[in-house]
Design an enzyme around this catalytic site. Structure first.
Site, PDB file in Angstrom:
ATOM      1  N   ILE A  92       0.807  -1.218   0.000  1.00 30.73           N
ATOM      2  CA  ILE A  92       0.000   0.000   0.000  1.00 30.73           C
ATOM      3  C   ILE A  92       0.840   1.267   0.000  1.00 30.73           C
ATOM      4  O   ILE A  92       1.582   1.525   0.929  1.00 30.73           O
ATOM      5  CB  ILE A  92      -0.900  -0.002   1.235  1.00 30.73           C
ATOM      6  CG1 ILE A  92      -1.730  -1.280   1.256  1.00 30.73           C
ATOM      7  CG2 ILE A  92      -1.793   1.214   1.251  1.00 30.73           C
ATOM      8  CD1 ILE A  92      -2.212  -1.641   2.627  1.00 30.73           C
ATOM      9  N   PRO A  93       0.719   2.058  -1.059  1.00 28.59           N
ATOM     10  CA  PRO A  93       1.458   3.317  -1.137  1.00 28.59           C
ATOM     11  C   PRO A  93       0.778   4.401  -0.325  1.00 28.59           C
ATOM     12  O   PRO A  93       0.255   5.365  -0.870  1.00 28.59           O
ATOM     13  CB  PRO A  93       1.418   3.646  -2.630  1.00 28.59           C
ATOM     14  CG  PRO A  93       0.129   3.051  -3.104  1.00 28.59           C
ATOM     15  CD  PRO A  93      -0.106   1.830  -2.243  1.00 28.59           C
ATOM     16  N   CYS A  94       0.802   4.240   0.968  1.00 31.67           N
ATOM     17  CA  CYS A  94       0.070   5.183   1.810  1.00 31.67           C
ATOM     18  C   CYS A  94       0.729   6.552   1.819  1.00 31.67           C
ATOM     19  O   CYS A  94       0.141   7.513   2.294  1.00 31.67           O
ATOM     20  CB  CYS A  94      -0.067   4.642   3.219  1.00 31.67           C
ATOM     21  SG  CYS A  94       1.397   3.820   3.830  1.00 31.67           S
ATOM     22  N   PHE A  95       1.928   6.658   1.278  1.00 31.56           N
ATOM     23  CA  PHE A  95       2.584   7.969   1.236  1.00 31.56           C
ATOM     24  C   PHE A  95       1.902   8.884   0.230  1.00 31.56           C
ATOM     25  O   PHE A  95       2.143  10.068   0.197  1.00 31.56           O
ATOM     26  CB  PHE A  95       4.070   7.818   0.886  1.00 31.56           C
ATOM     27  CG  PHE A  95       4.323   7.212  -0.448  1.00 31.56           C
ATOM     28  CD1 PHE A  95       4.395   8.028  -1.566  1.00 31.56           C
ATOM     29  CD2 PHE A  95       4.465   5.838  -0.587  1.00 31.56           C
ATOM     30  CE1 PHE A  95       4.627   7.482  -2.815  1.00 31.56           C
ATOM     31  CE2 PHE A  95       4.699   5.279  -1.825  1.00 31.56           C
ATOM     32  CZ  PHE A  95       4.783   6.104  -2.949  1.00 31.56           C
TER      33      PHE A  95
END
Length: 103
Positions: free
Chosen positions: A50-53
């Site tokens: 998950i690219p939560c950035f």
DNA sequence: GCTTTGACACTAA
DNA sequence: CTTAGTGCCAAAG
């Protein structure tokens, strides 16, 4: 599918070079729980999947990353820059250009 | 099962 | 520009 999982799904849908906000995600989930979105991300936080950035505040500020520790914030900024996002003084430049809209 | 917390948002001053 | 106050709702305690 619980709330958190849906949040993760949306994160994954964000294309490279684009970002989104906590607000947009909450909207897409038909709720106003902006804060709960952040909660979900911090709790599971699976950076590998998950690219939560790519999730930032609605006003263009960065927000947090794995807590609100400045050290991790810097990391988040670096990741965003690496994705083609321009950042100045912990704020996103050209928000409109990089904001990915769902729906 | 009620109370507190928090990677937020918005308005007003 | 900064503070202060209010609303929000899932999760944790």
């Amino acid at each position: 599918m619980n709330f958190s999982e849906r949040v993760y799904e949306l994160c994954r849908k964000i294309p490279r070079g684009k970002i989104s906000t906590y607000r947009e995600i909450a909207k897409k989930l038909h709720t106003k729980s902006y804060r709960a979105v952040g909660q979900a991300l911090k709790h599971n936080q699976d950076p590998k999947k998950i690219p939560c950035f790519k999730i930032v505040k609605a006003n263009g500020e960065i927000g947090g990353y794995s807590g609100i520790n400045p050290k991790n914030i810097s990391k988040k900024i670096r990741l965003l820059k690496n994705d083609g996002i321009k950042i100045k003084d912990n704020k996103i430049l050209n928000m409109k250009n990089v904001l990915y809209k769902f729906r």
